[in-house]
Design a protein around this motif. Structure first.
Motif, PDB file in Angstrom:
ATOM      1  N   LEU A 195      -0.863  -3.510  11.494  1.00  0.00           N
ATOM      2  CA  LEU A 195       0.019  -2.945  12.512  1.00  0.00           C
ATOM      3  C   LEU A 195       1.463  -2.922  12.005  1.00  0.00           C
ATOM      4  O   LEU A 195       2.203  -1.965  12.260  1.00  0.00           O
ATOM      5  CB  LEU A 195      -0.076  -3.772  13.803  1.00  0.00           C
ATOM      6  CG  LEU A 195       0.781  -3.307  14.988  1.00  0.00           C
ATOM      7  CD1 LEU A 195       0.378  -1.906  15.425  1.00  0.00           C
ATOM      8  CD2 LEU A 195       0.632  -4.279  16.157  1.00  0.00           C
ATOM      9  N   ASN A 196       1.844  -3.975  11.296  1.00  0.00           N
ATOM     10  CA  ASN A 196       3.186  -4.053  10.727  1.00  0.00           C
ATOM     11  C   ASN A 196       3.459  -2.870   9.796  1.00  0.00           C
ATOM     12  O   ASN A 196       4.523  -2.234   9.863  1.00  0.00           O
ATOM     13  CB  ASN A 196       3.339  -5.375   9.971  1.00  0.00           C
ATOM     14  CG  ASN A 196       4.759  -5.610   9.474  1.00  0.00           C
ATOM     15  OD1 ASN A 196       5.647  -4.797   9.695  1.00  0.00           O
ATOM     16  ND2 ASN A 196       4.963  -6.717   8.796  1.00  0.00           N
ATOM     17  N   ILE A 197       2.505  -2.571   8.937  1.00  0.00           N
ATOM     18  CA  ILE A 197       2.667  -1.447   8.002  1.00  0.00           C
ATOM     19  C   ILE A 197       2.858  -0.133   8.763  1.00  0.00           C
ATOM     20  O   ILE A 197       3.736   0.681   8.429  1.00  0.00           O
ATOM     21  CB  ILE A 197       1.448  -1.335   7.060  1.00  0.00           C
ATOM     22  CG1 ILE A 197       1.359  -2.555   6.137  1.00  0.00           C
ATOM     23  CG2 ILE A 197       1.523  -0.054   6.229  1.00  0.00           C
ATOM     24  CD1 ILE A 197       2.511  -2.682   5.168  1.00  0.00           C
ATOM     25  N   LEU A 198       2.045   0.082   9.803  1.00  0.00           N
ATOM     26  CA  LEU A 198       2.133   1.319  10.585  1.00  0.00           C
ATOM     27  C   LEU A 198       3.492   1.462  11.255  1.00  0.00           C
ATOM     28  O   LEU A 198       4.011   2.581  11.410  1.00  0.00           O
ATOM     29  CB  LEU A 198       1.027   1.345  11.643  1.00  0.00           C
ATOM     30  CG  LEU A 198      -0.415   1.442  11.127  1.00  0.00           C
ATOM     31  CD1 LEU A 198      -1.395   1.412  12.296  1.00  0.00           C
ATOM     32  CD2 LEU A 198      -0.615   2.703  10.300  1.00  0.00           C
ATOM     33  N   ILE A 199       4.077   0.348  11.685  1.00  0.00           N
ATOM     34  CA  ILE A 199       5.394   0.377  12.335  1.00  0.00           C
ATOM     35  C   ILE A 199       6.517   0.478  11.311  1.00  0.00           C
ATOM     36  O   ILE A 199       7.503   1.187  11.512  1.00  0.00           O
ATOM     37  CB  ILE A 199       5.590  -0.884  13.212  1.00  0.00           C
ATOM     38  CG1 ILE A 199       4.553  -0.910  14.343  1.00  0.00           C
ATOM     39  CG2 ILE A 199       7.002  -0.936  13.786  1.00  0.00           C
ATOM     40  CD1 ILE A 199       4.563  -2.198  15.143  1.00  0.00           C
ATOM     41  N   THR A 200       6.367  -0.231  10.193  1.00  0.00           N
ATOM     42  CA  THR A 200       7.426  -0.300   9.188  1.00  0.00           C
ATOM     43  C   THR A 200       7.709   1.055   8.548  1.00  0.00           C
ATOM     44  O   THR A 200       8.882   1.406   8.311  1.00  0.00           O
ATOM     45  CB  THR A 200       7.046  -1.316   8.084  1.00  0.00           C
ATOM     46  OG1 THR A 200       6.937  -2.614   8.664  1.00  0.00           O
ATOM     47  CG2 THR A 200       8.116  -1.347   6.986  1.00  0.00           C
ATOM     48  N   ILE A 201       6.673   1.841   8.277  1.00  0.00           N
ATOM     49  CA  ILE A 201       6.859   3.114   7.567  1.00  0.00           C
ATOM     50  C   ILE A 201       7.810   4.056   8.313  1.00  0.00           C
ATOM     51  O   ILE A 201       8.807   4.516   7.739  1.00  0.00           O
ATOM     52  CB  ILE A 201       5.500   3.789   7.288  1.00  0.00           C
ATOM     53  CG1 ILE A 201       4.717   2.964   6.257  1.00  0.00           C
ATOM     54  CG2 ILE A 201       5.693   5.215   6.772  1.00  0.00           C
ATOM     55  CD1 ILE A 201       3.304   3.447   6.020  1.00  0.00           C
ATOM     56  N   PRO A 202       7.577   4.377   9.609  1.00  0.00           N
ATOM     57  CA  PRO A 202       8.531   5.267  10.288  1.00  0.00           C
ATOM     58  C   PRO A 202       9.921   4.657  10.448  1.00  0.00           C
ATOM     59  O   PRO A 202      10.923   5.379  10.371  1.00  0.00           O
ATOM     60  CB  PRO A 202       7.868   5.535  11.646  1.00  0.00           C
ATOM     61  CG  PRO A 202       6.863   4.461  11.825  1.00  0.00           C
ATOM     62  CD  PRO A 202       6.406   4.090  10.463  1.00  0.00           C
ATOM     63  N   ILE A 203      10.000   3.339  10.685  1.00  0.00           N
ATOM     64  CA  ILE A 203      11.319   2.703  10.815  1.00  0.00           C
ATOM     65  C   ILE A 203      12.076   2.783   9.499  1.00  0.00           C
ATOM     66  O   ILE A 203      13.282   3.058   9.461  1.00  0.00           O
ATOM     67  CB  ILE A 203      11.177   1.240  11.273  1.00  0.00           C
ATOM     68  CG1 ILE A 203      10.665   1.192  12.720  1.00  0.00           C
ATOM     69  CG2 ILE A 203      12.510   0.500  11.156  1.00  0.00           C
ATOM     70  CD1 ILE A 203      10.465  -0.202  13.258  1.00  0.00           C
ATOM     71  N   PHE A 204      11.370   2.546   8.377  1.00  0.00           N
ATOM     72  CA  PHE A 204      12.001   2.655   7.055  1.00  0.00           C
ATOM     73  C   PHE A 204      12.538   4.068   6.823  1.00  0.00           C
ATOM     74  O   PHE A 204      13.650   4.244   6.302  1.00  0.00           O
ATOM     75  CB  PHE A 204      11.000   2.287   5.970  1.00  0.00           C
ATOM     76  CG  PHE A 204      11.481   2.608   4.584  1.00  0.00           C
ATOM     77  CD1 PHE A 204      12.434   1.811   3.963  1.00  0.00           C
ATOM     78  CD2 PHE A 204      10.992   3.722   3.905  1.00  0.00           C
ATOM     79  CE1 PHE A 204      12.893   2.122   2.693  1.00  0.00           C
ATOM     80  CE2 PHE A 204      11.446   4.036   2.645  1.00  0.00           C
ATOM     81  CZ  PHE A 204      12.397   3.235   2.026  1.00  0.00           C
ATOM     82  N   ILE A 205      11.756   5.092   7.213  1.00  0.00           N
ATOM     83  CA  ILE A 205      12.205   6.478   7.025  1.00  0.00           C
ATOM     84  C   ILE A 205      13.483   6.732   7.813  1.00  0.00           C
ATOM     85  O   ILE A 205      14.428   7.356   7.313  1.00  0.00           O
ATOM     86  CB  ILE A 205      11.098   7.462   7.450  1.00  0.00           C
ATOM     87  CG1 ILE A 205       9.907   7.365   6.488  1.00  0.00           C
ATOM     88  CG2 ILE A 205      11.628   8.894   7.473  1.00  0.00           C
ATOM     89  CD1 ILE A 205       8.702   8.176   6.918  1.00  0.00           C
ATOM     90  N   ILE A 206      13.528   6.244   9.045  1.00  0.00           N
ATOM     91  CA  ILE A 206      14.723   6.434   9.881  1.00  0.00           C
ATOM     92  C   ILE A 206      15.945   5.776   9.248  1.00  0.00           C
ATOM     93  O   ILE A 206      17.010   6.391   9.114  1.00  0.00           O
ATOM     94  CB  ILE A 206      14.485   5.872  11.299  1.00  0.00           C
ATOM     95  CG1 ILE A 206      13.444   6.710  12.033  1.00  0.00           C
ATOM     96  CG2 ILE A 206      15.799   5.845  12.096  1.00  0.00           C
ATOM     97  CD1 ILE A 206      13.019   6.125  13.366  1.00  0.00           C
TER      98      ILE A 206
END
Length: 310
Positions: free
Chosen positions: A30-41
């Motif tokens: 779940l962390n990976i799924l959340i981290t990817i879009p936040i990192f892009i932002i």
């Protein structure tokens, strides 16, 4: 709180928790799924110091990953319960033709792909979270990848304005205006069944070019998206209508010239060009079925919600 009550709560938590190490695996996934879009932002909104091998971005990703992991670990029990309920809903949707696992995968993949190409990726998430009437149905109905939709859009670009020369940088805008002209010529307004909101997909509306305002907005949004434009649908309360992104204020001057002096001279003579400016200074042009030319009069200038298709 007494010791016995604490023990009861602890036992409940233990029952709800997944057996180790599966709870850690679920939380990390779940962390990976959340981290990817936040990192892009974050990546798109901070200055790039251009470190060797982009070490700064690697560190940024690791920091975001660790912070989110810490938060998720603190809320582990609640998150596990929510995931369990969500999985049940997805299983139901998969088995009975609703919103299931495949839909989640396609939506997430499309979101990440679009965010990585957008200067303001947070807008994509915000657009998905903002309220909008029949939002999920409308998103599904804008089936711009359907071959019928794509082929009609291509055909429209061959029927209008092919002889216009000298506006190479506005070629896509002119082609979208060609789509508007062809749909405008064909569209027939027909009410929904009494007491029911009927939402037709774009590919369905192509059969008879008939429907109400939301059907027209869906069709226009899909056709514009099919040839690379960026449309959005505006909700005003009792009305939905499409708009199209044309760019900055500098672009607006050239587009107004195109409309009034080249493409829609007769229809727009002596008339104003109507548009909205969003919070980032981007210009959105009215393409309602009631308008005889792009940028025609609004039925209502009030905006209660907007649904953008990037």
């Amino acid at each position: 709180m007494t010791l016995s009550e604490k023990n009861k709560i602890q036992k409940i938590k233990e029952k709800l928790s997944l057996p180790k190490p599966w709870d850690n695996v679920v939380i990390f996934f779940l962390n990976i799924l959340i981290t990817i879009p936040i990192f892009i932002i974050v990546h798109q909104n901070i200055i790039d110091p251009e470190w060797f091998l982009h070490i700064d971005r690697v560190l940024l990703f690791i920091v975001i990953l660790l912070v989110i992991q810490l938060v998720l670990r603190m809320l582990k029990t609640v998150i596990i319960i929510c995931i369990f309920l969500y999985l049940l809903a997805l299983i139901w949707g998969t088995l009975f033709g609703g919103y299931g696992f495949n839909s989640v995968f396609e939506d997430y993949r499309a979101m990440i792909y679009t965010m990585s190409d957008d200067a303001n990726p947070q807008d994509i998430i915000i657009a998905k979270l903002l309220p909008f009437p029949n939002k999920s149905k409308i998103i599904d109905a804008v089936d711009y990848t359907n071959p019928k939709v794509r082929n009609f859009a291509l055909k429209a670009t061959t029927l209008h304005f092919q002889d216009v020369k000298g506006f190479r940088e506005y070629r896509q805008t002119i082609q979208c205006f060609a789509v508007f002209a062809e749909v405008k010529k064909r569209w027939n307004y027909v009410n929904d069944p009494k007491g029911r909101e009927y939402i037709a997909s774009a590919s369905e509306s192509l059969q008879h070019f008939s429907g109400d305002c939301d059907d027209h907005a869906i069709l226009m949004a899909a056709l514009i998206r099919a040839i690379g434009g960026t449309p959005r649908i505006i909700h005003t309360g009792g009305h939905l209508y499409p708009e199209m992104l044309i760019g900055t204020k500098a672009d607006l001057e050239n587009v107004i010239y195109l409309i009034k002096e080249v493409l829609f001279k007769d229809e727009s003579r002596g008339k104003e060009i109507n548009y909205h400016i969003d919070e980032r200074g981007q210009i959105w042009l009215n393409l309602d079925y009631t308008a005889k030319y792009p940028g025609g009069p609004f039925m209502s200038e009030e905006i209660l919600g907007e649904l953008t298709f990037y």
